[in-house]
Design a protein around this motif. Sequence first.
Motif, PDB file in Angstrom:
ATOM      1  N   ASP A 142     -10.856   7.691 104.989  1.00 40.85           N
ATOM      2  CA  ASP A 142      -9.728   6.823 105.297  1.00 40.85           C
ATOM      3  C   ASP A 142     -10.118   5.356 105.324  1.00 40.85           C
ATOM      4  N   ILE A 143     -11.401   5.105 105.450  1.00 38.37           N
ATOM      5  CA  ILE A 143     -11.857   3.721 105.465  1.00 38.37           C
ATOM      6  C   ILE A 143     -11.286   2.980 104.273  1.00 38.37           C
ATOM      7  N   GLN A 144     -11.127   3.718 103.193  1.00 33.33           N
ATOM      8  CA  GLN A 144     -10.587   3.103 101.987  1.00 33.33           C
ATOM      9  C   GLN A 144      -9.060   3.035 102.031  1.00 33.33           C
ATOM     10  N   GLY A 145      -8.496   3.477 103.144  1.00 37.34           N
ATOM     11  CA  GLY A 145      -7.051   3.399 103.276  1.00 37.34           C
ATOM     12  C   GLY A 145      -6.327   4.496 102.504  1.00 37.34           C
ATOM     13  N   MET A 191      -9.300  -2.590  86.404  1.00 37.74           N
ATOM     14  CA  MET A 191     -10.696  -2.206  86.164  1.00 37.74           C
ATOM     15  C   MET A 191     -10.786  -0.826  85.504  1.00 37.74           C
ATOM     16  N   ALA A 192     -11.656  -0.743  84.534  1.00 31.77           N
ATOM     17  CA  ALA A 192     -11.784   0.554  83.839  1.00 31.77           C
ATOM     18  C   ALA A 192     -12.266   1.625  84.805  1.00 31.77           C
ATOM     19  N   GLU A 193     -11.711   2.802  84.648  1.00 34.31           N
ATOM     20  CA  GLU A 193     -12.163   3.903  85.500  1.00 34.31           C
ATOM     21  C   GLU A 193     -13.561   4.305  85.094  1.00 34.31           C
ATOM     22  N   GLN A 194     -14.342   4.701  86.043  1.00 37.18           N
ATOM     23  CA  GLN A 194     -15.684   5.178  85.682  1.00 37.18           C
ATOM     24  C   GLN A 194     -15.964   6.560  86.274  1.00 37.18           C
ATOM     25  N   ALA A 195     -16.999   7.179  85.745  1.00 33.18           N
ATOM     26  CA  ALA A 195     -17.288   8.570  86.126  1.00 33.18           C
ATOM     27  C   ALA A 195     -17.920   8.647  87.511  1.00 33.18           C
ATOM     28  N   LEU A 196     -17.531   9.663  88.255  1.00 33.25           N
ATOM     29  CA  LEU A 196     -18.171   9.941  89.540  1.00 33.25           C
ATOM     30  C   LEU A 196     -18.678  11.380  89.506  1.00 33.25           C
ATOM     31  N   LEU A 197     -19.997  11.527  89.632  1.00 36.84           N
ATOM     32  CA  LEU A 197     -20.589  12.867  89.630  1.00 36.84           C
ATOM     33  C   LEU A 197     -21.111  13.199  91.015  1.00 36.84           C
ATOM     34  N   ILE A 198     -20.828  14.406  91.450  1.00 33.59           N
ATOM     35  CA  ILE A 198     -21.452  14.896  92.684  1.00 33.59           C
ATOM     36  C   ILE A 198     -22.422  15.980  92.236  1.00 33.59           C
ATOM     37  N   ILE A 199     -23.703  15.676  92.338  1.00 33.21           N
ATOM     38  CA  ILE A 199     -24.718  16.578  91.782  1.00 33.21           C
ATOM     39  C   ILE A 199     -25.466  17.234  92.933  1.00 33.21           C
ATOM     40  N   TYR A 200     -25.690  18.540  92.810  1.00 36.28           N
ATOM     41  CA  TYR A 200     -26.447  19.198  93.873  1.00 36.28           C
ATOM     42  C   TYR A 200     -27.622  19.987  93.309  1.00 36.28           C
ATOM     43  N   LYS A 249     -12.894  16.698  99.257  1.00 34.99           N
ATOM     44  CA  LYS A 249     -12.370  15.532  99.990  1.00 34.99           C
ATOM     45  C   LYS A 249     -12.059  14.402  99.010  1.00 34.99           C
ATOM     46  N   ILE A 250     -12.976  14.184  98.103  1.00 38.42           N
ATOM     47  CA  ILE A 250     -12.790  13.076  97.165  1.00 38.42           C
ATOM     48  C   ILE A 250     -11.650  13.386  96.203  1.00 38.42           C
ATOM     49  N   GLN A 251     -11.583  14.627  95.753  1.00 39.55           N
ATOM     50  CA  GLN A 251     -10.474  15.026  94.860  1.00 39.55           C
ATOM     51  C   GLN A 251      -9.131  14.755  95.515  1.00 39.55           C
ATOM     52  N   ALA A 252      -9.076  15.047  96.830  1.00 38.01           N
ATOM     53  CA  ALA A 252      -7.801  14.864  97.529  1.00 38.01           C
ATOM     54  C   ALA A 252      -7.401  13.395  97.575  1.00 38.01           C
ATOM     55  N   THR A 303      -4.305   8.810  94.512  1.00 38.34           N
ATOM     56  CA  THR A 303      -3.896   7.427  94.819  1.00 38.34           C
ATOM     57  C   THR A 303      -5.055   6.448  94.731  1.00 38.34           C
ATOM     58  N   ASP A 304      -6.149   6.894  94.244  1.00 37.91           N
ATOM     59  CA  ASP A 304      -7.329   6.025  94.165  1.00 37.91           C
ATOM     60  C   ASP A 304      -7.885   6.125  92.745  1.00 37.91           C
TER      61      ASP A 304
END
Length: 726
Positions: free
Chosen positions: A245-248, A1-10, A27-30, A34-35
């Motif tokens: 971790d839910i995502q393993g 699956m093609a990677e898509q953008a994830l934005l965290i906007i505040y 947390k997400i960067q870490a 592997t994801d």
Amino acid sequence: MAEQALLIIYGSATGNSEHIATQLHKKIQALQPTDSTFTPAILLDGNSCVKTNLPNWSKSPTSIILITSTTGDGDSPENISRLFRTLKRKSSAVDKICGCVNFCVLALGDTNYSKFCYTGEVLDKKFKECGGTRVMPLTKADEATGLEEQVSSFEDRAYACIKAAALGQDLSDVDVPPPAPNGDTPKITNVTAPTPLPTSTSPGVILLQKLCAASSLPDPLTFDISGEEVLGGLQSSQASSVALDIQGKGEEGGSSLNGYPLSLNDSVAESGTITSTSSHTHYTRQQPYSSPITSARYLAGKENYGKGERRVIEICMELPDDFGYEYTPGDSVGILIPNSPESVNSIESRIKGESVMIEGEEFGKDGVLRERVNFNGVLRRRELIGLSEACTDPSESTCLKYLGSKSGSAIYTKFITANSLSLVHLMEFFPSLSPGLEEVLNLFTCIPPRYYSVTTSPLQNVKGVGVAFSVVDYKMEVNGDRRLGHVTGHFEEICGMYLRPDPRFARLPIALRPKLPCPSVKIFPFPSKHFKLPADPSYPIVMVGPGTGVAPFMSFINHRKFGRKVAKHETEETCEGEWRGGFELEGEELAVGTEDAQGYRSSKEIGESHLFFGCRTRKDWIFEEEIKAFEKGGELTKAHVCFSREEGEGKYVQDLMKKEENAEKIRDLIAKKNGYLYICGDAANMARDVLLCLEEIFDGCEGGGGGKKMVEKLKCRGKILLDIWS
Ligand SMILES: Cc1cc2nc3c(=O)[nH]c(=O)nc-3n(C[C@H](O)[C@H](O)[C@H](O)COP(=O)(O)O)c2cc1C
């Protein structure tokens, strides 16, 4: 699956949303090595994404986690205002600009304000209307009852939901913890751990044990913390890592400083919405003006210095000659105050490590503690959880975990909130607490600016801007110790040369007194969008501002006074020379308009103006002389003043407003003559009571449809305007 953008906007006014977003980003960067669901997550403020990211939202798949607070009276924080305006303008049928967006929103707010979580609510609705897919319901976190539970619950679910949606999974299959119940006080659930720890000699532990006993709660040391659901310590908590971790794909540490607000602020430095028409320079939070304090005086309580009683101070800060600092009445000054050397000294030796690397650059401990870390604020529960790991005494560690846990909520309120305890105090109570510098950096937000309403007018012949505030000075319930507010106490000290001049020189003219170094502070303009004088000075105004709530009204009346002078003499020079109100604000942002002195130059009559002011005793009456002079000079039609602890016509401003002749006047000026009514001050009690009182006053008003409806209508039309704080 093609990677898509994830934005965290505040969108953040005082740093909470920014901090939460930063921590979630880490947390997400870490997880990302592997994801591969998303391209590296991008963290940015709402304004920054308008030009660069928003154009893609209808073309390429984008996932958005949006975290925003609400400020002012239902306003969006400045750093998300462009996104807010852009989306608000879009009509759902035509503009499917979010056609490829999956999104979820965390809204921070405070139920003391009438428009609770308004910015988050609007953005959540608009993303959907503009074609976006909502991956989980809007989460609202209430500062009044504590943000942690909702924030923690959001963090636990947001990434799992947004990832499942990106992978095209059915969201109902996603295994995520249920949302936290809205605003419920957590119940004590596990009281059964039977093995008490040995008796502790730690003053903090002993105190908490006493507090628990007095509240008939079990000894905090008997809690089995391992079985307890702790609130989301963003940095340290297992809660957040478990969620991801839910995502393993578990994560380690989270010690990266990539999201450190220093770099964040720097990266958004150019995103401010305000530009000056009169010069190319403009001062912002990221590029503040270092302003010398040119005067300071006690408005009330001079005799109370050092005694812990109420004191109110007005200070005047110089503005630059380059006209890069502009303001109009109703605006605030943003002031950046570093932590005091005393408070830094009191914790420095307990913080491990001498320096820290931030994006390849080394910063020394003293500088980081002084300029960056907001360790003087009231401790949040997630900070306590994080700090619990840094105690060498296990009983202290247990107690801090307890305070940060759901079970400890009641004691957290009694111990931390009621006494406004910060890290400085906590270290006194918990002697084994010794965190590392990097941990402290990660756990705490950066020092937020403080905002104070201006008391002066830019038309006035002063080369600066004035603000007024009460000195925060209180006794901690827990041990009777006196504490000064971090910012206001700092001002009282650094302005000592003005406030408490050396008696040896007091009789000398100022010019002959020894020159002392002028204290200075970093400031930037913080314009108000709505709380403005009508551009046309002939409109009547009613101002309700008890206590320091009167501050912006001093600016209003000064503006009318000096505006009238401008009109009378038609001296362009006076006006051009002093005018600092040339912000470019978009028309629709303005409820009443911020036009320059033209209205005054047109020599229109100044409209009727009434001020309702109240305080405890006559001695507390701030700006008494000025107010009386305004009345005498005709700039103020009437001041209605009451004292809650003295005999008089009424205790509170609303008692005066309800008096028949005043109620009639308010109905006439606001409902019939199209005037403006302003309320400034405490949100929790005063503003609510004044609005209820207005409902009574407008009840039965012709065409009003009942007082409540009428007040709502007037608020919507920008005829009742609030500038309130809690
Ligand atoms: C001056 C001021 C005005 C506020 N106005 C509102 C409001 O109108 N509605 C609301 O729900 N919360 C309001 N709040 C509460 C903030 O949204 C809340 O404190 C939040 O945690 C701040 O997050 P931030 O630091 O990211 O801006 C206000 C807070 C302040 C200090």
